[in-house]
Design a protein around this motif. Structure first.
Motif, PDB file in Angstrom:
ATOM      1  N   GLY A 126     -22.629   5.195  32.904  1.00 37.16           N
ATOM      2  CA  GLY A 126     -21.705   6.119  33.123  1.00 37.16           C
ATOM      3  C   GLY A 126     -21.484   6.339  34.540  1.00 37.16           C
ATOM      4  N   TYR A 127     -20.720   7.528  34.956  1.00 39.15           N
ATOM      5  CA  TYR A 127     -20.700   7.809  36.045  1.00 39.15           C
ATOM      6  C   TYR A 127     -21.707   8.963  36.766  1.00 39.15           C
ATOM      7  CZ  TYR A 127     -16.447   4.988  35.854  1.00 39.15           C
ATOM      8  OH  TYR A 127     -15.581   3.899  35.377  1.00 39.15           O
ATOM      9  N   HIS A 128     -22.562   8.767  37.688  1.00 41.02           N
ATOM     10  CA  HIS A 128     -23.559   9.764  38.108  1.00 41.02           C
ATOM     11  C   HIS A 128     -23.915   9.588  39.631  1.00 41.02           C
ATOM     12  CE1 HIS A 128     -26.705  12.523  37.200  1.00 41.02           C
ATOM     13  NE2 HIS A 128     -27.495  11.799  38.191  1.00 41.02           N
ATOM     14  N   LEU A 129     -23.457  10.958  40.055  1.00 44.68           N
ATOM     15  CA  LEU A 129     -23.908  11.049  41.670  1.00 44.68           C
ATOM     16  C   LEU A 129     -24.754  12.354  41.789  1.00 44.68           C
ATOM     17  CD1 LEU A 129     -21.852   9.897  44.643  1.00 44.68           C
ATOM     18  CD2 LEU A 129     -23.071  12.376  44.640  1.00 44.68           C
ATOM     19  N   GLU A 130     -25.564  12.456  42.512  1.00 42.36           N
ATOM     20  CA  GLU A 130     -26.583  13.726  42.833  1.00 42.36           C
ATOM     21  C   GLU A 130     -27.070  14.023  43.761  1.00 42.36           C
ATOM     22  OE1 GLU A 130     -29.343  13.061  39.637  1.00 42.36           O
ATOM     23  OE2 GLU A 130     -31.239  12.683  41.213  1.00 42.36           O
ATOM     24  N   PHE A 131     -27.327  15.288  44.416  1.00 40.12           N
ATOM     25  CA  PHE A 131     -28.058  15.551  45.350  1.00 40.12           C
ATOM     26  C   PHE A 131     -29.404  16.201  44.975  1.00 40.12           C
ATOM     27  CE2 PHE A 131     -23.542  16.028  46.467  1.00 40.12           C
ATOM     28  CZ  PHE A 131     -23.583  15.603  47.932  1.00 40.12           C
ATOM     29  N   SER A 132     -30.662  15.767  45.387  1.00 36.04           N
ATOM     30  CA  SER A 132     -31.824  16.153  45.084  1.00 36.04           C
ATOM     31  C   SER A 132     -32.625  16.870  46.313  1.00 36.04           C
ATOM     32  CB  SER A 132     -32.418  15.356  44.449  1.00 36.04           C
ATOM     33  OG  SER A 132     -32.948  14.004  45.270  1.00 36.04           O
ATOM     34  N   SER A 133     -33.308  18.084  46.043  1.00 35.28           N
ATOM     35  CA  SER A 133     -34.278  18.661  47.091  1.00 35.28           C
ATOM     36  C   SER A 133     -34.974  19.582  46.381  1.00 35.28           C
ATOM     37  CB  SER A 133     -33.073  19.586  47.981  1.00 35.28           C
ATOM     38  OG  SER A 133     -33.691  20.264  48.980  1.00 35.28           O
ATOM     39  N   HIS A 134     -35.995  19.625  47.114  1.00 35.10           N
ATOM     40  CA  HIS A 134     -37.114  20.889  46.744  1.00 35.10           C
ATOM     41  C   HIS A 134     -36.496  22.100  46.791  1.00 35.10           C
ATOM     42  CE1 HIS A 134     -40.215  17.996  45.934  1.00 35.10           C
ATOM     43  NE2 HIS A 134     -40.263  17.244  46.800  1.00 35.10           N
ATOM     44  N   ASN A 135     -35.194  22.247  47.815  1.00 31.66           N
ATOM     45  CA  ASN A 135     -34.823  23.434  48.156  1.00 31.66           C
ATOM     46  C   ASN A 135     -33.806  23.746  47.390  1.00 31.66           C
ATOM     47  OD1 ASN A 135     -33.778  25.847  49.585  1.00 31.66           O
ATOM     48  ND2 ASN A 135     -33.390  24.730  51.430  1.00 31.66           N
ATOM     49  N   LYS A 136     -33.896  24.876  46.394  1.00 29.50           N
ATOM     50  CA  LYS A 136     -32.814  25.042  45.330  1.00 29.50           C
ATOM     51  C   LYS A 136     -31.827  25.997  45.931  1.00 29.50           C
ATOM     52  CE  LYS A 136     -31.882  27.544  41.216  1.00 29.50           C
ATOM     53  NZ  LYS A 136     -32.400  28.179  39.833  1.00 29.50           N
ATOM     54  N   THR A 137     -32.295  26.806  47.016  1.00 27.96           N
ATOM     55  CA  THR A 137     -31.406  27.545  47.819  1.00 27.96           C
ATOM     56  C   THR A 137     -30.198  26.883  48.724  1.00 27.96           C
ATOM     57  OG1 THR A 137     -32.922  29.187  48.117  1.00 27.96           O
ATOM     58  CG2 THR A 137     -31.155  29.555  49.463  1.00 27.96           C
ATOM     59  N   PHE A 138     -30.603  25.565  49.150  1.00 29.38           N
ATOM     60  CA  PHE A 138     -29.837  24.863  49.885  1.00 29.38           C
ATOM     61  C   PHE A 138     -28.615  24.199  49.078  1.00 29.38           C
ATOM     62  CE2 PHE A 138     -29.768  20.002  50.351  1.00 29.38           C
ATOM     63  CZ  PHE A 138     -28.555  19.911  50.838  1.00 29.38           C
ATOM     64  N   LEU A 139     -29.220  23.703  47.778  1.00 26.85           N
ATOM     65  CA  LEU A 139     -28.311  23.031  46.845  1.00 26.85           C
ATOM     66  C   LEU A 139     -27.230  24.064  46.349  1.00 26.85           C
ATOM     67  CD1 LEU A 139     -30.579  20.651  44.595  1.00 26.85           C
ATOM     68  CD2 LEU A 139     -28.996  20.039  46.495  1.00 26.85           C
ATOM     69  N   GLU A 140     -27.736  25.286  46.080  1.00 26.14           N
ATOM     70  CA  GLU A 140     -26.802  26.543  45.818  1.00 26.14           C
ATOM     71  C   GLU A 140     -25.614  26.710  46.864  1.00 26.14           C
ATOM     72  OE1 GLU A 140     -29.728  29.122  42.801  1.00 26.14           O
ATOM     73  OE2 GLU A 140     -29.418  29.574  45.043  1.00 26.14           O
ATOM     74  N   GLY A 141     -26.086  26.532  48.032  1.00 26.28           N
ATOM     75  CA  GLY A 141     -25.197  26.614  49.032  1.00 26.28           C
ATOM     76  C   GLY A 141     -24.135  25.642  49.093  1.00 26.28           C
ATOM     77  N   LEU A 142     -24.968  24.380  48.907  1.00 20.36           N
ATOM     78  CA  LEU A 142     -24.085  23.106  49.010  1.00 20.36           C
ATOM     79  C   LEU A 142     -22.888  23.144  48.061  1.00 20.36           C
ATOM     80  CD1 LEU A 142     -23.297  20.201  50.025  1.00 20.36           C
ATOM     81  CD2 LEU A 142     -25.480  19.405  48.589  1.00 20.36           C
TER      82      LEU A 142
END
Length: 322
Positions: free
Chosen positions: A158-174
């Motif tokens: 299927g179609y899948h794209l992700e941002f991964s990080s140890h920093n959850k706060t950054f991903l929430e802001g993104l």
């Protein structure tokens, strides 16, 4: 080259001229793949990536903002799944300033501290938000999208794209920034990593357009069209196969019934109208009802032919019981 790498290379082929956008890109990149190390000489800012071309791009930004060049080295012992990771090192005398300008380090009453959230001063307008997303995309995005061929029998993912990080706060802001552009992602946790992922092809297409990867957008659109067309072809083939199986199954039952009648009482014992269709079926055992009608000299409709075969099946069933 993977779809993810191609889109990143496309982004890196476009230089950023505006100073604020350069800073925002650098901030997103540090959030995505940055490391901070400390030794006796002070803090050092590094970028760790498997794309060596990032160096020239970042070095160009550093010259615009600080007038300094960077030093990049390849860590021979930093290899995962045969992929070499590069460490882009900022000079120690410049690192603290860069990290502070990017909103990564903040000075408080207790001294320096790391700011894990996205600094709103860095992403103050639409242009800097886009630049920040570009940096984050280059720094920590991956994709499992694989291009298919129309004639291929192998199912594609299927179609899948992700941002991964140890920093959850950054991903929430993104995630909040992306939502401002109508791009909705979902946050989850995978072991020690936090993941912001997109699984809808239209959403991924919007993200690629946002970061300026126009050629990747077109490649994705072509892939969507290819998969769509292949799905239509597969459905048609499946439908045809199902009809063929249905025709053969019906033909088999009719032939078995006719043979049973012939064995028990003989076809001559049948009414003339049934003898005609029985002989027709025995002579054309794999043909569909439409093909039988085309081959027959009997003037019948498909409904009429079906009715005669049902009579034959009923006679055979009665003979079986007796």
């Amino acid at each position: 080259m993977s779809f993810s790498r191609e889109s990143k290379m496309e982004i890196l082929s476009q230089r950023i001229e505006d100073a604020d956008e350069c800073q925002a890109f650098l901030s997103g990149l540090f959030h995505g793949c940055g490391q901070i190390t400390k030794n006796a000489d002070g803090l050092r800012a590094d970028l760790v990536t498997d794309i060596s071309e990032i160096f020239d791009f970042v070095n160009d930004i550093a010259k615009k903002l600080y007038g300094d060049s960077l030093k990049m080295e390849i860590s021979d012992d930093y290899m995962i799944n045969k992929v070499v990771y590069y460490r882009i090192m900022f000079p120690i005398e410049l690192s603290q300033r860069v990290l502070t300008d990017c909103g990564i380090l903040t000075m408080g009453s207790g001294g320096l501290s790391i700011n894990y959230s996205v600094d709103p001063n860095i992403t103050a307008d639409e242009a800097t938000k886009k630049a920040f997303v570009k940096g984050a995309y280059v720094g920590c995005s991956t994709s499992s999208i694989k291009f298919s061929e129309l004639g291929s029998q192998n199912a594609t993912t299927g179609y899948h794209l992700e941002f991964s990080s140890h920093n959850k706060t950054f991903l929430e802001g993104l995630s909040e920034i992306l939502s401002e552009f109508g791009i909705k992602g979902k946050l989850s946790q995978r072991k020690s990593l936090n993941v912001l992922y997109l699984k809808d092809s239209e959403t991924i297409k919007d993200l690629l357009a946002l970061v300026g990867a126009g050629e990747s957008v077109m490649n994705l659109v072509n892939e969507m069209a290819t998969r769509g067309l292949r799905n239509i072809v597969n459905r048609q083939v499946n439908c045809i196969n199902a009809n063929i199986n249905k025709t053969l199954e019906a033909s088999f039952k009719q032939i078995e019934a006719i043979k049973l009648i012939d064995e028990k009482i003989g076809l001559d014992a049948l009414p003339e109208d049934l003898v005609d269709v029985a002989v027709l079926r025995l002579a054309n055992q794999q043909e569909s009802m439409e093909e039988l009608l085309a081959l027959s000299t009997i003037k019948l409709t498909k409904s009429g032919l079906n009715h005669r075969f049902r009579r034959l099946l009923k006679i055979a069933e009665t003979l079986k019981k007796n």
